[in-house]
Design a protein around this motif. Structure first.
Motif, short mmCIF file in Angstrom:
data_model
loop_
_atom_site.label_atom_id
_atom_site.label_comp_id
_atom_site.label_asym_id
_atom_site.label_seq_id
_atom_site.Cartn_x
_atom_site.Cartn_y
_atom_site.Cartn_z
N HIS A 128 0.80 -1.22 0.00
CA HIS A 128 0.00 0.00 0.00
C HIS A 128 0.83 1.27 0.00
O HIS A 128 0.30 2.36 -0.22
CB HIS A 128 -0.97 0.00 1.19
N LEU A 129 2.14 1.14 0.23
CA LEU A 129 3.04 2.30 0.15
C LEU A 129 3.69 2.41 -1.23
O LEU A 129 4.53 3.28 -1.43
CB LEU A 129 4.14 2.19 1.21
N SER A 130 3.31 1.53 -2.14
CA SER A 130 3.91 1.46 -3.49
C SER A 130 5.32 0.91 -3.47
O SER A 130 6.09 1.10 -4.42
CB SER A 130 3.90 2.83 -4.19
N ASP A 131 5.70 0.18 -2.40
CA ASP A 131 6.97 -0.54 -2.39
C ASP A 131 6.88 -1.71 -3.35
O ASP A 131 5.93 -2.50 -3.29
CB ASP A 131 7.29 -1.09 -1.00
N LEU A 149 14.14 0.33 -10.86
CA LEU A 149 14.68 -0.69 -9.97
C LEU A 149 16.08 -0.36 -9.45
O LEU A 149 16.75 -1.23 -8.90
CB LEU A 149 14.71 -2.05 -10.69
N ASP A 150 16.51 0.87 -9.59
CA ASP A 150 17.87 1.22 -9.18
C ASP A 150 18.08 1.17 -7.67
O ASP A 150 19.19 0.89 -7.21
CB ASP A 150 18.23 2.62 -9.69
N ASN A 155 10.57 1.89 -4.83
CA ASN A 155 9.22 2.35 -4.52
C ASN A 155 8.72 3.14 -5.73
O ASN A 155 9.36 4.10 -6.15
CB ASN A 155 9.22 3.22 -3.27
N LEU A 156 7.58 2.74 -6.27
CA LEU A 156 7.06 3.36 -7.49
C LEU A 156 6.73 4.83 -7.29
O LEU A 156 7.04 5.68 -8.13
CB LEU A 156 5.83 2.60 -7.97
N LEU A 157 6.09 5.14 -6.17
CA LEU A 157 5.69 6.52 -5.92
C LEU A 157 6.91 7.40 -5.71
O LEU A 157 6.98 8.53 -6.21
CB LEU A 157 4.75 6.57 -4.72
N TRP A 158 7.89 6.90 -4.99
CA TRP A 158 9.11 7.66 -4.73
C TRP A 158 9.85 7.93 -6.04
O TRP A 158 10.37 9.02 -6.27
CB TRP A 158 10.00 6.89 -3.76
N PHE A 159 9.87 6.92 -6.94
CA PHE A 159 10.51 7.10 -8.25
C PHE A 159 9.82 8.22 -9.03
O PHE A 159 10.47 9.10 -9.60
CB PHE A 159 10.46 5.79 -9.04
N ASP A 191 -3.63 4.37 8.55
CA ASP A 191 -2.29 3.89 8.85
C ASP A 191 -1.34 5.06 9.09
O ASP A 191 -1.09 5.88 8.20
CB ASP A 191 -1.79 3.04 7.68
N ALA A 192 -0.79 5.13 10.28
CA ALA A 192 0.16 6.20 10.61
C ALA A 192 1.43 6.08 9.78
O ALA A 192 2.12 7.09 9.54
CB ALA A 192 0.51 6.14 12.10
N VAL A 193 1.76 4.87 9.32
CA VAL A 193 2.94 4.68 8.48
C VAL A 193 2.77 5.41 7.15
O VAL A 193 3.72 5.99 6.61
CB VAL A 193 3.21 3.17 8.25
N VAL A 194 1.55 5.39 6.60
CA VAL A 194 1.28 6.12 5.37
C VAL A 194 1.45 7.62 5.58
O VAL A 194 2.05 8.32 4.77
CB VAL A 194 -0.14 5.81 4.84
N ASP A 195 0.93 8.11 6.70
CA ASP A 195 1.06 9.54 7.00
C ASP A 195 2.53 9.95 7.12
O ASP A 195 2.94 11.00 6.63
CB ASP A 195 0.32 9.88 8.29
N ALA A 196 3.33 9.10 7.77
CA ALA A 196 4.75 9.40 7.92
C ALA A 196 5.45 9.37 6.57
O ALA A 196 6.32 10.21 6.28
CB ALA A 196 5.40 8.40 8.89
N PHE A 197 5.08 8.41 5.73
CA PHE A 197 5.66 8.31 4.40
C PHE A 197 5.30 9.55 3.57
O PHE A 197 6.14 10.13 2.88
CB PHE A 197 5.14 7.04 3.72
N ALA A 198 4.02 9.97 3.65
CA ALA A 198 3.58 11.15 2.91
C ALA A 198 4.30 12.40 3.41
O ALA A 198 4.68 13.27 2.60
CB ALA A 198 2.07 11.32 3.05
N GLU A 199 4.51 12.50 4.70
CA GLU A 199 5.21 13.66 5.26
C GLU A 199 6.66 13.69 4.78
O GLU A 199 7.20 14.75 4.44
CB GLU A 199 5.16 13.61 6.79
N ARG A 200 7.29 12.50 4.71
CA ARG A 200 8.67 12.43 4.24
C ARG A 200 8.76 12.84 2.76
O ARG A 200 9.67 13.55 2.35
CB ARG A 200 9.20 11.01 4.45
N LEU A 201 7.78 12.39 1.98
CA LEU A 201 7.76 12.77 0.56
C LEU A 201 7.53 14.27 0.40
O LEU A 201 8.17 14.92 -0.43
CB LEU A 201 6.65 12.00 -0.16
#
Length: 281
Positions: A128-131, A149-150, A155-159, A191-201
């Motif tokens: 769900h995090l696009s990993d 894939l480097d 992570n697709l979203l991060w890319f 999910d707080a993990v999603v919120d943390a991921f979004a904040e990092r992005l």
């Protein structure tokens, strides 16, 4: 936790609606994007103070009647109403007995066996995090030249948001970026993990991600996506997504959307007999 999400979602939709869309006159010198709070309160038949409490997260349990009135006043579509209902259900009790959500990167042996059976078709497993958690050799042959894939843990979203190559890979980069933010929002589920991921992005990328996240987009995915491949040029791919037993993991199969793409994938040996161009019969 999704504390305040119900109010934030309603506020984002209020700010996205113009007065003309709900039959109100458009006056000059409007400093508020979309509808004023007082305008929506009047249309919904509730007080401005009560609407403010909802939007500011001070009242997290409005009645179904109130939410229905707000949704009707905003002319919300089916997707928005469905998401609003899920937020209301969460706000009215699910947080009293929260389930700890574990972000697993482990793909079951049975799922890996399915991937082997699908070779050399381009397929992958994503959470769900696009990993990107697992993929076929066919997917690697197709996507490794793009840079997806480097990273050690791709992570697709991060890319899409942090790698400049993504803008060359996706001609409609803005639309693709919107799609990934839609997915992240719809799969969030408190999910707080999603919120943390979004904040990092948001911290890393800035407004291009943060503004999309604040808009809280839903739905609107196209049937296929165009990609500019470094080796074979323009291809058009459709995505078939299947939910796995692990609720946070999905299996995605990439399909050629036209005959030209099918031929190009065959040249890369990332297609297989039976995966024909969508609509080709």
């Amino acid at each position: 936790m999704m504390e305040g999400e119900l109010g934030a979602f309603l506020r984002s939709r209020r700010e996205a609606v113009t007065p003309a869309q709900v039959g109100l006159p458009t006056g000059a010198r409007r400093r508020t994007p979309g509808l004023r709070r007082a305008e929506l309160a009047t249309l919904a038949g509730i007080s401005v103070e009560y609407l403010a409490r909802i939007e500011q997260g001070r009242d997290t349990r409005p009645s179904a009647k109130v939410l229905s009135a707000i949704a009707e006043a905003l002319n919300l579509g089916e997707e928005d109403i469905g998401f609003l209902n899920s937020l209301a259900a969460f706000s009215n009790g699910a947080e009293l007995c929260p389930r700890e959500r574990r972000t697993s990167r482990v793909v079951r042996r049975e799922v890996r066996a399915i991937l082997r059976q699908l070779e050399p078709a381009p397929c992958f497993v994503v959470n769900h995090l696009s990993d990107l958690l697992a993929w076929t050799d066919g997917y690697a042959r197709l996507m490794r030249p793009t840079g997806v894939l480097d990273q050690d843990e791709p992570n697709l979203l991060w890319f899409v948001f942090t790698d400049e190559r993504a803008r060359a890979v996706y001609p409609d980069w803005s639309g693709v970026a919107d799609e990934y933010v839609v997915d992240l929002h719809e799969l969030r589920r408190g999910d707080a993990v999603v919120d943390a991921f979004a904040e990092r992005l948001a911290t890393t990328v800035g407004a291009e991600f943060a503004a999309r996240w604040e808009r809280r987009p839903l739905g609107g995915r196209p049937a296929d996506r165009e990609m500019t491949h470094p080796d074979i040029g323009t291809v058009r791919l459709s995505f078939e997504t299947m939910q796995l037993a692990d609720p946070d993991q999905r299996l995605v199969v990439l399909l050629p959307a036209d005959a030209a793409t099918e031929a190009k994938l065959n040249r890369l040996n990332v297609n297989q007999v039976g995966l024909r161009a969508v609509g080709s019969g």
